[in-house]
Design a protein around this motif. Structure first.
Motif, short mmCIF file in Angstrom:
data_model
loop_
_atom_site.label_atom_id
_atom_site.label_comp_id
_atom_site.label_asym_id
_atom_site.label_seq_id
_atom_site.Cartn_x
_atom_site.Cartn_y
_atom_site.Cartn_z
N ALA A 239 0.44 -0.73 -0.65
CA ALA A 239 -0.01 0.10 -0.34
C ALA A 239 0.92 1.69 0.17
O ALA A 239 0.04 2.27 -0.11
N GLY A 240 1.60 0.56 0.25
CA GLY A 240 3.15 2.16 0.05
C GLY A 240 4.01 2.62 1.22
O GLY A 240 3.94 3.94 1.21
N TYR A 241 3.99 2.13 2.38
CA TYR A 241 3.59 2.61 3.39
C TYR A 241 5.13 2.99 3.06
O TYR A 241 6.02 2.84 3.20
N GLY A 242 4.94 4.65 4.10
CA GLY A 242 6.39 5.64 4.28
C GLY A 242 6.38 6.61 2.71
O GLY A 242 7.27 7.55 2.97
N THR A 243 5.15 6.54 2.05
CA THR A 243 4.90 7.58 0.42
C THR A 243 3.46 8.22 1.26
O THR A 243 2.28 7.70 1.31
N PRO A 244 3.36 9.30 -0.11
CA PRO A 244 2.28 9.33 0.36
C PRO A 244 0.92 9.17 -0.71
O PRO A 244 0.19 9.07 0.29
N ARG A 245 1.58 7.18 -1.51
CA ARG A 245 0.22 7.10 -1.91
C ARG A 245 -0.01 6.38 -0.72
O ARG A 245 -1.89 5.72 -0.79
N PHE A 246 0.26 6.13 0.90
CA PHE A 246 0.09 5.02 2.20
C PHE A 246 -1.39 5.31 2.43
O PHE A 246 -2.46 4.91 2.39
N GLY A 247 -1.49 6.62 2.69
CA GLY A 247 -2.77 7.94 3.06
C GLY A 247 -3.92 7.39 2.15
O GLY A 247 -5.37 7.41 2.49
N GLN A 248 -4.02 7.47 0.88
CA GLN A 248 -5.12 6.94 0.26
C GLN A 248 -5.50 5.38 0.42
O GLN A 248 -6.37 5.47 -0.79
N VAL A 249 -4.47 4.68 -0.22
CA VAL A 249 -5.08 3.40 0.35
C VAL A 249 -5.52 2.39 1.57
O VAL A 249 -6.06 1.66 1.37
N TRP A 250 -4.43 2.46 2.45
CA TRP A 250 -4.34 2.54 3.47
C TRP A 250 -5.48 2.68 4.04
O TRP A 250 -5.61 4.13 3.74
N PRO A 251 -6.46 2.54 5.20
CA PRO A 251 -6.54 0.80 5.93
C PRO A 251 -6.54 0.12 4.50
O PRO A 251 -7.65 -0.15 3.85
N ALA A 252 -6.17 -1.33 4.39
CA ALA A 252 -6.93 -2.72 3.99
C ALA A 252 -9.35 -2.30 4.11
O ALA A 252 -9.00 -2.35 5.40
N ASP A 253 -9.25 -2.44 3.44
CA ASP A 253 -11.43 -2.58 3.48
C ASP A 253 -11.59 -4.23 4.11
O ASP A 253 -12.21 -4.75 5.26
N VAL A 254 -10.93 -5.27 3.03
CA VAL A 254 -11.33 -6.59 3.94
C VAL A 254 -9.76 -7.23 3.65
O VAL A 254 -9.27 -6.93 2.36
N HIS A 255 -8.78 -8.21 4.33
CA HIS A 255 -7.87 -9.18 4.42
C HIS A 255 -8.36 -10.62 4.61
O HIS A 255 -9.41 -10.70 5.31
N LEU A 256 -8.96 -11.14 2.97
CA LEU A 256 -9.50 -12.56 3.17
C LEU A 256 -8.28 -13.64 3.08
O LEU A 256 -7.35 -13.36 2.01
N ILE A 257 -8.85 -15.08 4.20
CA ILE A 257 -7.95 -15.12 4.19
C ILE A 257 -8.75 -16.68 4.73
O ILE A 257 -9.39 -16.59 4.81
N GLY A 258 -7.65 -17.36 5.05
CA GLY A 258 -8.10 -19.13 4.91
C GLY A 258 -8.84 -19.06 7.23
O GLY A 258 -7.69 -18.20 7.52
N LYS A 259 -9.57 -19.94 7.44
CA LYS A 259 -9.58 -19.38 9.02
C LYS A 259 -8.38 -20.16 9.64
O LYS A 259 -8.18 -19.61 10.85
N GLU A 260 -7.37 -20.74 9.04
CA GLU A 260 -6.56 -21.26 10.57
C GLU A 260 -5.17 -20.09 10.38
O GLU A 260 -4.76 -20.38 10.77
N ILE A 261 -5.82 -19.07 9.69
CA ILE A 261 -4.15 -18.22 9.80
C ILE A 261 -5.29 -17.02 10.59
O ILE A 261 -5.01 -15.94 10.43
#
Ligand code: MSP
Length: 509
Positions: A239-261
């Motif tokens: 998402a560009g942490y440390g760059t101006p882009r980060f503020g536009q992209v982060w936070p993530a809306d959905v982290h899709l994962i499997g149940k075991e993690i």
């Protein structure tokens, strides 16, 4: 105004071969990403590879190559898989990339400077043969470790710990106050149950004497960081942490994962972010696991479903349809070749394929291949129109709730209504009576209009079939947009159809 929408999949272990479980997670994320694009949102969809750690180091050693070379050789299996499944990721991150190492090190340094990381001693059962610490879980009922671990000794080593325990109460409060943060709800309850036991501080380092394949701690180059600290950070790197882009992209809306993690994503990760002063993702959504014919898939049993083989045999859209149609996000699924073929022939070839083919062939036959003009509506027509508009109207809410399986069910209800409409209106009978020419035009128009709407709603699920539907209707020039599916009557009369061919030829002969 368009909203931003950022969705991620887990980053997959580079040393694995992609199988249907990985494909499932990535395809569900892709459907959600495409659905948001269809709604006009500005989407950033991330997937990638987890390349550090013991297993990769060992796999590289076994092949007699350097770990980086090993990763470079394995990465294309993954990178090249996704386009074959029509996955539309915007970025593909590898944790060995310089952009990622820099972010991991900057977060570690930040936490160290803030006093959130301290050095301590880790004591446990160590197997030199497996090159890892073992836990009580691996210990047999006789208090001994299985022979495959060789000699297991008590070992103490210097390590670094992240003060996770002090965030426990905060996290419990956060999960309670933010329903929807963990999806489905029952997983949030499971997590809260787990959090009733005290959370230990997290060991976030491995001495280089044991593991070299990792990102060095910036404050102690004799250690590399623990692979999960490294892996989770990928979501902010991309998402560009440390760059101006980060503020536009982060936070993530959905982290899709499997149940075991889920623990890693809904416990370690929020705490890491909170400690770094970075906003939390809006949602962590856990999907279920696929078995095959009721059995766990494993290499040793030899029952792993290879997504490439399925795509070669049936096409990417059929695979995507099956995976999405079988189960809601969150439930476990069971793969069966017979069930796959049944759905293909019954639902894709028969229900959807026939609707399109009947509608368009009749327009070819009775209206010279030109979309007729509709006349006054009868109750039968109003019913079809209402079903189509309802389905399109429900779309955003279904997507927001990750009810993509149910949404596909809604669309199929519309497909079935379309077929019932053909049977009830019997255009072939109308065509025999010149006095009913106007009614025939109305019926065929309504059918074509229904197919147009279906061709938009299906775009996230089956992108190339949706394009084909729209091309056959002669409306493929503009990109699909949900707003166009929410209008009845947008199909122009007088427009010529494209070439009419079967969408899903039957395969049961
Ligand atoms: N590298 C870690 C994730 C780090 S994310 C910061 C990892 N990788 S993995 O390759 O083992 O698994 C990735 C995903 O594949 C997990 O979400 C897991 O649930 C999913 N699946 C693996 N096998 C599966 C099935 N049989 N069925 C469904 N999904 C499964 O964990």
């Amino acid at each position: 105004m368009s909203n931003k929408f950022y969705i991620t999949t887990p980053i997959y272990y580079v040393n694995d071969r992609p199988h249907i479980g990985h494909a499932y997670c990535t395809i569900v994320a892709d459907v959600v990403a495409r659905a948001h694009r269809l709604m006009g949102d500005e989407v950033f969809f991330l997937t990638g590879l987890d390349e550090h750690g013991q297993k990769v180091q060992q796999a590289a050693q076994a092949k007699g190559v350097a770990p980086q070379q090993f990763c470079d050789e394995m990465a294309p299996h993954w990178r090249e898989l996704w386009p074959r499944l029509s996955v539309s990721n915007d970025d593909f991150i590898r944790t060995t990339e310089p952009r990622h190492k820099a972010v991991v090190q900057s977060l570690l340094q930040k936490l160290y400077d803030a006093g959130e990381i301290y050095s301590g001693e880790y004591e446990g059962w160590y197997s030199a043969r497996a090159e890892q610490f073992l836990t009580e879980k691996e210990m047999g009922p006789d208090g001994k470790f299985p022979a495959e671990y060789g000699e297991v000794v008590r070992l103490t080593e210097k390590n670094y710990f992240f003060k996770m325990s002090k965030y426990q109460d905060w996290l419990i409060g956060y999960i309670r106050d933010n329903p929807g943060f963990v999806h489905p709800d029952y997983r949030a309850n499971e997590l809260l149950g787990f959090l009733q036991k005290p959370l230990a501080d997290l060991c976030i380092s491995r001495p280089k004497t044991r593991l070299t394949w990792g990102i060095p701690l910036p404050f102690d180059p004799d250690h590399v960081t623990y692979v999960w600290f490294d892996a989770l950070t990928n979501y902010v790197t991309a998402a560009g942490y440390g760059t101006p882009r980060f503020g536009q992209v982060w936070p993530a809306d959905v982290h899709l994962i499997g149940k075991e993690i889920l623990m890693f994503h809904a416990c370690y990760w929020p705490i890491m972010l909170q400690a770094c002063g970075i906003p939390l993702p809006r949602q962590v959504a856990a999907h279920g696991w696929w078995t095959r014919d009721g059995q766990k898939m494993s290499k040793s049993v030899g029952n792993v479903v290879d997504p490439v083989a399925v795509v070669d045999a049936w096409g990417a859209d059929a695979l995507r349809y099956y995976l999405l149609r079988e189960l809601p996000v969150g439930s476990d699924g069971d793969w069966s070749d017979a069930n796959f073929a049944r759905r293909y022939n019954g639902e894709l070839a028969n229900d959807l394929g026939n609707l399109l083919n009947r509608a368009l062939s009749m327009i070819k036959r009775y209206c010279q291949g030109v979309v007729p003009a509709p006349g006054p509506a009868e109750p039968l027509d109003d019913e079809l129109k209402a079903t189509a508009l309802d389905t399109a109207k429900r779309f955003p809410d279904r997507v927001a709730k990750l009810e993509v399986n149910q949404l596909l069910g809604d669309i199929w209800e519309l497909v079935r209504r379309g077929n019932q409409y053909v049977d009830a209106a019997a255009p072939w009978a109308l065509a025999k009576d010149p006095a009913k020419a106007a009614r025939l035009g109305t019926v065929l128009y309504n059918l074509a209009e229904t197919c147009r709407i279906i061709g938009i709603l299906l775009a996230p699920f089956m992108p190339s079939s949706a394009d084909k539907i729209r091309a056959q209707l002669g409306v493929a020039s503009a990109p699909a947009a949900l707003a166009d599916a929410q209008k009845w009557g947008a199909l122009s009369s007088g427009g010529p159809l494209g070439e009419v061919t079967p969408l899903f030829p039957r395969r049961d002969k």
